[in-house]
Design a protein around this motif. Structure first.
Motif, short mmCIF file in Angstrom:
data_model
loop_
_atom_site.label_atom_id
_atom_site.label_comp_id
_atom_site.label_asym_id
_atom_site.label_seq_id
_atom_site.Cartn_x
_atom_site.Cartn_y
_atom_site.Cartn_z
N PRO A 183 0.81 -1.29 -0.07
CA PRO A 183 -0.07 0.16 -0.09
C PRO A 183 0.84 1.34 -0.24
O PRO A 183 2.12 1.22 0.20
CB PRO A 183 -0.75 -0.15 1.24
N ASP A 184 0.36 2.46 -0.19
CA ASP A 184 0.84 3.59 -0.30
C ASP A 184 1.91 3.70 -1.31
O ASP A 184 2.76 4.52 -1.28
CB ASP A 184 1.68 4.03 1.13
N ASP A 185 1.57 3.21 -2.38
CA ASP A 185 2.34 3.16 -3.60
C ASP A 185 3.80 2.74 -3.39
O ASP A 185 4.74 3.61 -4.02
CB ASP A 185 2.16 4.76 -4.28
N GLN A 186 4.27 1.90 -2.70
CA GLN A 186 5.38 1.42 -2.36
C GLN A 186 5.52 0.14 -3.19
O GLN A 186 4.84 -0.71 -3.24
CB GLN A 186 5.85 1.26 -1.01
N SER A 187 6.84 0.08 -3.68
CA SER A 187 7.41 -1.07 -4.35
C SER A 187 8.96 -1.39 -4.51
O SER A 187 9.56 -0.43 -4.22
CB SER A 187 6.73 -1.10 -6.04
N ALA A 188 9.33 -2.54 -4.59
CA ALA A 188 10.59 -2.94 -4.78
C ALA A 188 10.67 -3.98 -6.06
O ALA A 188 9.73 -4.78 -5.96
CB ALA A 188 11.37 -3.53 -3.54
N SER A 189 11.60 -3.66 -7.10
CA SER A 189 11.89 -4.78 -7.90
C SER A 189 13.46 -4.81 -8.18
O SER A 189 14.24 -4.24 -7.97
CB SER A 189 11.12 -4.38 -9.08
N GLY A 190 13.54 -6.11 -8.75
CA GLY A 190 14.92 -6.82 -9.13
C GLY A 190 14.95 -7.98 -9.98
O GLY A 190 13.70 -8.42 -10.19
N ASP A 191 15.92 -8.48 -10.32
CA ASP A 191 16.00 -9.57 -11.23
C ASP A 191 16.01 -11.04 -10.27
O ASP A 191 15.51 -11.94 -10.59
CB ASP A 191 17.16 -9.69 -12.11
N TRP A 192 16.21 -10.77 -9.12
CA TRP A 192 16.16 -12.11 -8.34
C TRP A 192 16.04 -11.37 -6.64
O TRP A 192 16.65 -10.21 -6.47
CB TRP A 192 17.39 -12.96 -8.50
N ALA A 193 15.78 -12.34 -5.71
CA ALA A 193 15.80 -11.95 -4.49
C ALA A 193 16.03 -13.20 -3.46
O ALA A 193 15.60 -14.33 -3.99
CB ALA A 193 14.17 -11.28 -3.93
N ASP A 194 16.92 -13.22 -2.56
CA ASP A 194 16.90 -14.44 -1.55
C ASP A 194 16.58 -14.10 -0.23
O ASP A 194 16.72 -12.93 -0.02
CB ASP A 194 18.49 -14.67 -1.64
N TYR A 195 16.11 -15.00 0.32
CA TYR A 195 15.55 -14.67 1.72
C TYR A 195 16.33 -15.88 2.60
O TYR A 195 15.91 -16.98 2.45
CB TYR A 195 14.33 -14.65 2.02
N LYS A 196 17.39 -15.66 3.59
CA LYS A 196 17.88 -16.52 4.25
C LYS A 196 17.15 -16.72 5.66
O LYS A 196 17.25 -15.53 6.42
CB LYS A 196 19.35 -16.45 4.43
N VAL A 197 16.25 -17.50 5.92
CA VAL A 197 15.45 -17.29 6.95
C VAL A 197 16.11 -17.49 8.57
O VAL A 197 15.68 -16.53 9.01
CB VAL A 197 14.52 -18.84 6.94
N GLU A 198 17.35 -18.45 8.75
CA GLU A 198 17.48 -18.27 9.91
C GLU A 198 18.30 -17.02 10.33
O GLU A 198 18.06 -16.50 11.32
CB GLU A 198 18.72 -19.76 10.31
N GLY A 199 19.04 -16.57 9.27
CA GLY A 199 19.66 -15.32 9.70
C GLY A 199 18.86 -14.04 9.61
O GLY A 199 19.09 -12.72 9.90
N ARG A 200 17.49 -14.16 9.03
CA ARG A 200 16.56 -13.21 8.83
C ARG A 200 17.31 -12.17 7.79
O ARG A 200 17.25 -10.79 7.98
CB ARG A 200 16.13 -12.41 9.68
N GLN A 201 18.04 -12.57 6.60
CA GLN A 201 18.82 -11.56 5.74
C GLN A 201 17.95 -11.83 4.28
O GLN A 201 17.81 -12.77 3.84
CB GLN A 201 20.31 -11.95 5.52
N ILE A 202 17.59 -10.43 3.87
CA ILE A 202 17.37 -10.43 2.59
C ILE A 202 18.18 -9.68 1.46
O ILE A 202 18.89 -8.77 1.78
CB ILE A 202 15.78 -9.62 2.22
N GLU A 203 18.48 -10.24 0.25
CA GLU A 203 19.28 -9.58 -0.63
C GLU A 203 18.48 -9.56 -1.87
O GLU A 203 17.83 -10.69 -2.20
CB GLU A 203 20.54 -10.50 -0.99
N MET A 204 18.58 -8.56 -2.52
CA MET A 204 17.71 -8.62 -3.75
C MET A 204 18.77 -7.82 -4.80
O MET A 204 19.50 -6.84 -4.48
CB MET A 204 16.62 -7.57 -3.90
N GLY A 205 18.68 -8.35 -6.06
CA GLY A 205 19.90 -7.90 -7.01
C GLY A 205 19.44 -7.78 -8.43
O GLY A 205 18.29 -8.18 -8.93
N ASP A 206 20.51 -7.07 -8.95
CA ASP A 206 20.37 -6.71 -10.67
C ASP A 206 19.34 -5.73 -10.89
O ASP A 206 18.16 -6.06 -10.88
CB ASP A 206 20.42 -8.02 -11.59
#
Length: 184
Positions: free
Chosen positions: A111-134
């Motif tokens: 909502p509120d006109d927010q977005s994120a985009s990329g070619d790929w995204a990884d989410y490492k559950v245990e460390g709660r780390q997200i990386e989105m790239g390219d």
């Protein structure tokens, strides 16, 4: 599809949306363009739609392909492919999700006109780390941040956008932002 597989598939969508949802991290919420609107209600049902689902027990993975759409409340994620990698827990009946990888035209909208985009995204559950790239693009209304990678630490609420090498896609190698003051 067995009950265990349904739980794994549903859990995949839940973890992805909770992870990308930034769960109220203060640094992310303060920025206004990374966070805030991506938070969600974890009690909302999660819907996952795709053209196909392939489960590879030997590889401990489940892959949704073709026009993948994950929805929880007002938060939506689209991708060409979503692969969930899981680990078996003791007792063998249940499993936990290790990481999730979304590839191909990954787009997250809130909502509120927010977005994120990329070619790929990884989410490492245990460390709660997200990386989105390219070719990462973050938007809130007319405000835009562009970079090569987005890294989010959900534990601290810290987000970082980095630029790519100058040769990549003809870019400058720098993070670029365009912000419009309120009222303009």
């Amino acid at each position: 599809m067995t009950g265990a597989w349904r739980r794994r598939a549903g859990l995949a969508g839940l973890v992805l949306l909770l992870g990308v949802g930034l769960g109220g991290g203060s640094a992310a919420a303060q920025s206004g363009i990374v966070g805030g609107g991506f938070s969600n209600d974890p009690k909302q049902p999660i819907a996952v739609e795709a053209d196909a689902l392939e489960i590879e027990d030997a590889k401990q993975s489940a892959t949704f392909t073709g026009n993948v759409l994950v929805t929880q409340g007002a938060v939506r994620m689209r991708a060409d492919r979503l692969t969930v990698f899981y680990t078996s827990r003791q007792g063998g009946d249940s499993s936990g999700i290790d990481r999730i990888r979304a590839t191909g035209n990954v787009h997250l909208a809130a909502p509120d006109d927010q977005s994120a985009s990329g070619d790929w995204a990884d989410y490492k559950v245990e460390g709660r780390q997200i990386e989105m790239g390219d070719s990462v693009v973050l938007r809130q209304g007319e405000n835009v941040i562009r970079g090569s990678k987005l890294q989010v630490d959900l534990n601290s609420g810290r987000a970082r956008v980095v630029g790519g090498a100058p040769a990549e896609g003809g870019g400058t190698g720098r993070v670029r932002g365009l912000f419009h003051p309120e009222g303009n």
